[in-house]
Design a protein around this motif. Structure first.
Motif, mmCIF file in Angstrom:
data_model
loop_
_atom_site.group_PDB
_atom_site.id
_atom_site.type_symbol
_atom_site.label_atom_id
_atom_site.label_comp_id
_atom_site.label_asym_id
_atom_site.label_seq_id
_atom_site.Cartn_x
_atom_site.Cartn_y
_atom_site.Cartn_z
ATOM 1 N N ALA A 99 43.015 -14.069 -6.257
ATOM 2 C CA ALA A 99 42.825 -14.511 -7.514
ATOM 3 C C ALA A 99 43.769 -13.686 -8.439
ATOM 4 N N SER A 138 41.531 -18.595 -10.237
ATOM 5 C CA SER A 138 41.362 -18.453 -8.926
ATOM 6 C C SER A 138 42.404 -18.814 -8.062
ATOM 7 N N TRP A 139 42.043 -18.343 -6.750
ATOM 8 C CA TRP A 139 43.261 -18.663 -5.906
ATOM 9 C C TRP A 139 43.497 -20.192 -5.754
ATOM 10 N N SER A 167 39.998 -22.797 -11.044
ATOM 11 C CA SER A 167 39.163 -22.140 -12.186
ATOM 12 C C SER A 167 40.043 -21.196 -12.911
ATOM 13 N N GLY A 170 40.497 -12.903 -3.451
ATOM 14 C CA GLY A 170 39.347 -13.941 -3.990
ATOM 15 C C GLY A 170 38.202 -14.223 -3.229
ATOM 16 N N SER A 203 36.767 -20.526 -6.450
ATOM 17 C CA SER A 203 36.424 -20.547 -7.830
ATOM 18 C C SER A 203 36.437 -19.135 -8.402
ATOM 19 N N THR A 204 36.762 -18.030 -7.710
ATOM 20 C CA THR A 204 36.459 -16.651 -8.375
ATOM 21 C C THR A 204 37.589 -16.332 -9.175
ATOM 22 N N THR A 205 37.301 -15.855 -10.395
ATOM 23 C CA THR A 205 38.311 -15.013 -11.166
ATOM 24 C C THR A 205 37.845 -13.986 -11.560
#
Length: 129
Positions: A33, A52-53, A57, A103, A107-109
């Motif tokens: 991310a 995100s990666w 997101s 990440g 969807s990780t930010t």
């Protein structure tokens, strides 16, 4: 060795646009991310935008929503994250830093500095009134 190298900063008039870039090397870019932070003189470094990666997101600080857009290119010959800045204001003047954090999911930010593992050296953005 991991390197994050920002470019594209400069001087622009209020209301103008600028795109800053950050090219990554030494890491599996598509697993990270990415985020942009900025630091104005005498102020703490603050969150600007994150992606995100997967690129699916994104997250933005309230102060830049609707004006800035973060994007990324995960192709190996690019490994780059971008920040398109429109309708710039004098208060956007700062050194802009990119950062990368592993990440946890597609969807990780991350919006907190402590969540990032790697940082670039920064690029100066100056907006004149």
């Amino acid at each position: 060795q991991v390197h994050l190298v920002e470019s594209g900063g400069g001087l622009v008039q209020a209301g103008g646009s600028l795109r800053v870039s950050c090219q990554a090397s030494g890491l599996t870019f598509r697993s990270y991310a990415m985020g942009w932070f900025r630091q104005a003189p005498g102020k703490e470094r603050e969150f600007v935008a994150a992606i995100s990666w997967s690129g699916g997101s994104t997250d933005y600080a309230d102060s830049v929503k609707g004006r800035f857009t973060i994007s990324r290119d995960n192709r190996e010959n690019k490994n780059t994250v971008y920040l398109q800045m429109n309708s710039l204001k004098p208060e956007d003047t700062a050194v802009y830093y990119c950062a990368g954090g592993l990440g946890l999911s597609a969807s990780t930010t991350y919006t907190d500095r402590v969540q990032y593992d790697y940082w670039g050296q920064g690029t100066q953005v100056t907006v004149s009134s």
